[in-house]
Design an enzyme around this catalytic site. Structure first.
Site, PDB file in Angstrom:
ATOM      1  N   ARG A 183       7.266 -16.406  21.601  1.00 38.87           N
ATOM      2  CA  ARG A 183       7.066 -17.487  20.615  1.00 38.87           C
ATOM      3  C   ARG A 183       5.726 -17.328  19.893  1.00 38.87           C
ATOM      4  NH1 ARG A 183      11.276 -21.446  22.003  1.00 38.87           N
ATOM      5  NH2 ARG A 183      12.036 -20.992  24.084  1.00 38.87           N
ATOM      6  N   GLY A 184       5.306 -16.097  19.707  1.00 38.31           N
ATOM      7  CA  GLY A 184       4.087 -15.802  18.953  1.00 38.31           C
ATOM      8  C   GLY A 184       2.924 -15.342  19.820  1.00 38.31           C
ATOM      9  N   TYR A 232      20.405 -25.446  15.571  1.00 40.95           N
ATOM     10  CA  TYR A 232      19.203 -25.226  14.764  1.00 40.95           C
ATOM     11  C   TYR A 232      19.226 -26.058  13.483  1.00 40.95           C
ATOM     12  CZ  TYR A 232      18.860 -21.221  17.968  1.00 40.95           C
ATOM     13  OH  TYR A 232      18.815 -20.428  19.087  1.00 40.95           O
ATOM     14  N   SER A 248      13.225 -14.881  22.038  1.00 41.42           N
ATOM     15  CA  SER A 248      11.763 -15.089  22.063  1.00 41.42           C
ATOM     16  C   SER A 248      11.044 -13.872  22.653  1.00 41.42           C
ATOM     17  CB  SER A 248      11.401 -16.369  22.835  1.00 41.42           C
ATOM     18  OG  SER A 248      11.988 -17.507  22.257  1.00 41.42           O
ATOM     19  N   PRO A 249      11.348 -12.660  22.134  1.00 41.67           N
ATOM     20  CA  PRO A 249      10.739 -11.450  22.700  1.00 41.67           C
ATOM     21  C   PRO A 249       9.248 -11.315  22.390  1.00 41.67           C
ATOM     22  CG  PRO A 249      11.987 -10.894  20.739  1.00 41.67           C
ATOM     23  CD  PRO A 249      12.266 -12.349  21.021  1.00 41.67           C
ATOM     24  N   LEU A 250       8.772 -12.133  21.443  1.00 36.58           N
ATOM     25  CA  LEU A 250       7.324 -12.144  21.148  1.00 36.58           C
ATOM     26  C   LEU A 250       6.654 -13.318  21.845  1.00 36.58           C
ATOM     27  CD1 LEU A 250       7.570 -11.279  17.344  1.00 36.58           C
ATOM     28  CD2 LEU A 250       6.665  -9.801  19.160  1.00 36.58           C
ATOM     29  N   HIS A 296      25.913 -22.105  24.347  1.00 36.32           N
ATOM     30  CA  HIS A 296      24.439 -22.159  24.247  1.00 36.32           C
ATOM     31  C   HIS A 296      23.818 -22.586  25.580  1.00 36.32           C
ATOM     32  CE1 HIS A 296      21.167 -23.021  20.954  1.00 36.32           C
ATOM     33  NE2 HIS A 296      20.651 -22.399  21.985  1.00 36.32           N
TER      34      HIS A 296
HETATM   35  N1  NAP Z   1      19.499 -19.165  23.411  1.00 39.48           N
HETATM   36  C1  NAP Z   1      18.452 -19.956  23.364  1.00 39.48           C
HETATM   37  O1  NAP Z   1      18.368 -20.958  24.071  1.00 39.48           O
HETATM   38  C2  NAP Z   1      17.318 -19.596  22.427  1.00 39.48           C
HETATM   39  C3  NAP Z   1      16.077 -20.250  22.543  1.00 39.48           C
HETATM   40  C4  NAP Z   1      15.047 -19.875  21.679  1.00 39.48           C
HETATM   41  C5  NAP Z   1      15.267 -18.897  20.715  1.00 39.48           C
HETATM   42  N2  NAP Z   1      16.493 -18.308  20.603  1.00 39.48           N
HETATM   43  C6  NAP Z   1      16.764 -17.283  19.585  1.00 39.48           C
HETATM   44  O2  NAP Z   1      15.749 -16.289  19.617  1.00 39.48           O
HETATM   45  C7  NAP Z   1      15.199 -16.120  18.322  1.00 39.48           C
HETATM   46  C8  NAP Z   1      13.753 -15.687  18.385  1.00 39.48           C
HETATM   47  O3  NAP Z   1      13.026 -16.576  19.160  1.00 39.48           O
HETATM   48  P1  NAP Z   1      11.640 -17.229  18.721  1.00 39.48           P
HETATM   49  O4  NAP Z   1      11.584 -17.383  17.250  1.00 39.48           O
HETATM   50  O5  NAP Z   1      11.453 -18.358  19.619  1.00 39.48           O
HETATM   51  O6  NAP Z   1      10.633 -16.183  19.264  1.00 39.48           O
HETATM   52  P2  NAP Z   1       9.716 -14.983  18.956  1.00 39.48           P
HETATM   53  O7  NAP Z   1      10.376 -14.020  18.065  1.00 39.48           O
HETATM   54  O8  NAP Z   1       9.262 -14.574  20.293  1.00 39.48           O
HETATM   55  O9  NAP Z   1       8.462 -15.654  18.231  1.00 39.48           O
HETATM   56  C9  NAP Z   1       8.492 -16.260  16.982  1.00 39.48           C
HETATM   57  C10 NAP Z   1       7.075 -16.704  16.674  1.00 39.48           C
HETATM   58  O10 NAP Z   1       6.250 -15.542  16.544  1.00 39.48           O
HETATM   59  C11 NAP Z   1       5.664 -15.506  15.260  1.00 39.48           C
HETATM   60  N3  NAP Z   1       5.722 -14.106  14.786  1.00 39.48           N
HETATM   61  C12 NAP Z   1       6.818 -13.339  14.622  1.00 39.48           C
HETATM   62  N4  NAP Z   1       6.462 -12.107  14.202  1.00 39.48           N
HETATM   63  C13 NAP Z   1       5.131 -12.099  14.104  1.00 39.48           C
HETATM   64  C14 NAP Z   1       4.183 -11.119  13.724  1.00 39.48           C
HETATM   65  N5  NAP Z   1       4.558  -9.896  13.393  1.00 39.48           N
HETATM   66  N6  NAP Z   1       2.860 -11.465  13.708  1.00 39.48           N
HETATM   67  C15 NAP Z   1       2.462 -12.708  14.076  1.00 39.48           C
HETATM   68  N7  NAP Z   1       3.311 -13.687  14.455  1.00 39.48           N
HETATM   69  C16 NAP Z   1       4.643 -13.391  14.457  1.00 39.48           C
HETATM   70  C17 NAP Z   1       6.487 -16.423  14.402  1.00 39.48           C
HETATM   71  O11 NAP Z   1       5.671 -16.980  13.396  1.00 39.48           O
HETATM   72  P3  NAP Z   1       5.906 -16.603  11.821  1.00 39.48           P
HETATM   73  O12 NAP Z   1       7.093 -17.394  11.401  1.00 39.48           O
HETATM   74  O13 NAP Z   1       4.626 -17.023  11.193  1.00 39.48           O
HETATM   75  O14 NAP Z   1       6.109 -15.129  11.770  1.00 39.48           O
HETATM   76  C18 NAP Z   1       6.941 -17.477  15.395  1.00 39.48           C
HETATM   77  O15 NAP Z   1       5.952 -18.460  15.564  1.00 39.48           O
HETATM   78  C19 NAP Z   1      15.430 -17.473  17.656  1.00 39.48           C
HETATM   79  O16 NAP Z   1      15.375 -17.391  16.258  1.00 39.48           O
HETATM   80  C20 NAP Z   1      16.773 -17.839  18.157  1.00 39.48           C
HETATM   81  O17 NAP Z   1      17.765 -17.176  17.385  1.00 39.48           O
HETATM   82  C21 NAP Z   1      17.493 -18.631  21.454  1.00 39.48           C
END
Ligand code: NAP
Length: 330
Positions: free
Chosen positions: A205-206, A55, A201-203, A122
């Protein structure tokens, strides 16, 4: 916040995914803003922080080290190796034991800690038997540099092979209403082996928050631009599924995002989730999902609404899909 077991640790059911504080979804926030999000997360009861050498090519680990190291005993720290900057300066999967060990030294320095609680491979580097890469991580456990081993984006078969070398504390893969692939085999294998499943990415990715309506507004460098489901026509087709989620959210007394997170947590006591955000208001909203208990019939309706066949488009491009090892729905 409620906690669940992860290897030798107890972690908050919602951890903080720290990726987007330094990387991924367009221009990341200023370091001061990112720092405020991290500290507020701790104060809200999050005790599980997820980063990776990838990252920002070390920038995210450095941020966590600078902001959180004075409160190091308050949380379980997870980072990842095996996918980072290669000699040509570009992103590269490399699971050779010497590379993993060198990355760990760099991570420890950036994170300003003596030990990383949970260190994930990873990506499994398919040129190298997973047993060899996990063997290197088990050396790091023996040396006291990491406490537990995790895997990311692997199949149930690869998990079992790795487990034969050393106990695996956690398996991290994308899982949400929008991406149900772990239901094919990995969730069950984790339950059977006593491995905690960490939903990234439980949301979606937004998408599942219902706030991203127009993907043409995404920054040119936003990684979602390269994901098939975020192509305008495919995304528009998927947006239609959100009406049902909005209705269930109203009825269950939560926001769409909170319901999406509560649904992930409803999948089993061995499941935790790591949503990510760059905003304090979103952080506080998401934390509220830990207390939202969905009615059994609402869970069943969500299961059906987002059945894999109802979702439009593949999760990853063919090239990215080739890098991973997870089972996937057709
Ligand atoms: N192992 C892997 O290969 C891998 C790959 C991807 C991710 N990850 C891990 O998983 C974590 C989470 O994944 P992610 O960030 O992709 O996914 P996510 O939590 O599914 O989605 C994040 C997105 O949702 C938005 N969001 C979050 N809360 C919100 C809310 N309450 N209202 C409106 N929009 C909201 C964020 O924007 P805002 O910033 O504007 O809130 C961002 O654009 C990462 O930080 C990382 O640690 C791991």
């Amino acid at each position: 916040m409620l906690t669940r077991k992860l290897g030798p640790f107890s972690v908050s059911v919602l951890g903080l995914g720290c990726m987007s504080l330094s990387h991924a979804y367009g221009v990341p926030p200023a370091p001061e803003t990112a720092g405020r999000v991290l500290l507020r997360a701790l104060d809200l009861g999050h005790t599980f922080f997820d980063t990776a050498a990838l990252y920002g090519f070390g920038v995210n680990e450095t941020l966590l080290g600078e902001v959180l190291s004075h409160r190091r005993d308050e949380f379980v720290l997870a980072s990842k190796c095996g996918l980072s900057r290669g000699p040509d300066g570009k992103r590269e999967i490399d699971g050779r034991p010497e590379v993993l060990k060198a990355t760990c030294e760099e991570s420890l320095r950036r994170l300003r800690t003596d030990v990383i609680d949970l260190y994930y491979l990873h990506r499994w580097d398919k040129r190298i038997p997973v047993e060899e890469s996990v063997g290197a991580l088990s050396d790091l456990v023996a040396e006291g540099k990491i406490r537990a081993i995790g895997l990311s984006e692997v199949s149930a078969t690869t998990l079992r092979k790795a487990f034969s070398v050393h106990p695996i504390a956690a398996l991290q893969t994308e899982y949400s209403l929008w991406t149900r692939n772990p239901e094919i085999a990995v969730l069950d294998a984790c339950r059977e082996l006593g491995v905690t499943f960490v939903a990234f990415s439980p949301l979606a990715r937004g998408y599942l928050t219902g706030t991203l309506r127009d993907v043409s507004t995404l920054d040119a460098k936003d990684i979602r631009r390269a994901m098939p489901r975020f192509e305008p026509e495919t995304y528009a087709a998927n947006l239609r599924l959100l009406d049902g989620l909005a209705g269930i959210a109203r009825e269950q007394g939560g926001t769409m995002g909170q319901v999406a997170l509560a649904w992930v947590l409803s999948r089993g006591e061995h499941v935790v989730a790591i949503p990510g955000t760059t905003r304090l208001d979103h952080l506080e909203e998401n934390a509220g999902a830990a207390d939202l208990a969905l009615a059994t019939d609402a869970i069943a309706r969500l299961d059906a609404l987002f059945a894999p066949a109802a979702v439009h488009g593949p999760r990853y491009s063919a090239a990215t899909q080739a890098e991973i090892d997870t089972e996937q729905f057709p």
